[in-house]
Design an enzyme around this catalytic site. Structure first.
Site, PDB file in Angstrom:
ATOM      1  N   ASP A   1      -3.289  70.855  69.336  1.00  0.00           N
ATOM      2  CA  ASP A   1      -2.347  71.128  70.413  1.00  0.00           C
ATOM      3  C   ASP A   1      -2.021  69.787  71.078  1.00  0.00           C
ATOM      4  O   ASP A   1      -2.716  68.788  70.870  1.00  0.00           O
ATOM      5  CB  ASP A   1      -3.004  72.091  71.408  1.00  0.00           C
TER       6      ASP A   1
ATOM      7  N   ASP B   1      -0.372  69.268  74.855  1.00  0.00           N
ATOM      8  CA  ASP B   1      -0.596  69.225  76.300  1.00  0.00           C
ATOM      9  C   ASP B   1      -2.006  69.686  76.666  1.00  0.00           C
ATOM     10  O   ASP B   1      -2.392  70.820  76.376  1.00  0.00           O
ATOM     11  CB  ASP B   1       0.430  70.104  77.022  1.00  0.00           C
TER      12      ASP B   1
END
Length: 254
Positions: free
Chosen positions: A37, A39
């Protein structure tokens, strides 16, 4: 011979059971590919997003609670805007809220720090020819913005998949992003051989739904939340605590 096997097995079990800040929920399986991922996992942009959201809300004399901020960790900008505008009755369309978020985060992109341990693990994987991909609920435009700000970090990825990719029909918590990312590795990686790194509950859910093992790097805002409900394979305080060998990956050099 039997004694050697027994000693080796004991050493291996001791390695797995050694004190760690990680919490294990299921058995580990060997992996061949990694998917990260963005953020909150490799860059500390979640703090920036939280501050931006607070500033926009304050413009309209609204105060966002920590509880509502926790609900929007890891979801798309569009969903964040819709949820906050509805919950706080902010007198602008969600699309305008989203635009303000984009403008304010863009202005601060160069100030976003890299998460602790991100460079270490990505450098390590690349040095051992283990392919890594990025799969994020952020838009392609946002990914490019951060990639320009941190070219060395983002240069480790074989490919990057954003929520507005043509093959992604639904963002996290749906599995689309991770399945598309797996399919774009050479020869298409088997999902069960992919290891996901996430910080958000929706991301963990997406990874598990995709049939992958998931390492959850705990977001600081979730410190007081019961971790067991997230059903991650492993939960860590920081990527620095990650031990590649327990998933069959080459160990760090001591």
């Amino acid at each position: 011979m039997l004694g050697g096997i027994t000693v080796g097995l004991c050493n291996y079990l001791c390695m797995l059971l050694k004190p760690t800040r990680g919490i294990v929920f299921r058995n580990y399986h060997t992996v061949t590919h990694c998917i990260f991922d963005m953020d909150g996992t490799i860059i500390d942009s979640e703090v920036l997003y939280a501050n931006v959201i607070r500033k926009i809300c304050s413009k309209y004399d609204k105060t966002i609670t920590d509880g509502l901020l926790n609900k929007v960790i890891g979801v798309t900008d569009r969903d964040i805007s819709q949820m906050i505008c509805k919950e706080l009755e902010i007198p602008i369309p969600p699309v305008e809220f989203e635009k303000q978020m984009k403008d304010m985060t863009t202005a601060s992109a160069n100030t976003v720090p890299t998460k602790e341990g991100a460079n270490k693990i990505l450098n390590h994987l690349k040095s051992h020819s283990i392919l890594a991909a990025l799969a994020t609920n952020s838009t392609g435009e946002t990914v490019r913005m951060y990639a320009m700000a941190k070219p060395e970090l983002f240069g480790h990825f074989h490919h990057m998949v954003s929520v507005d990719d043509a093959e992604v029909h639904h963002g996290k918590p749906h599995p689309d992003l991770f399945l598309v990312a797996a399919s774009r590795f050479p020869a298409k990686a088997d999902p069960k051989h992919c290891l996901v790194f996430e910080d958000s509950p929706v991301g963990v859910e997406a990874g598990i739904s995709a049939g992958m093992q998931v390492v959850m790097v705990q977001d600081k805002r979730l410190m007081n939340t019961s971790l067991r409900k997230f059903k991650a394979t492993l939960i860590l305080t920081t990527l620095m605590d990650f031990s590649p060998e327990i998933f069959g990956l080459p160990p760090y050099n001591s």
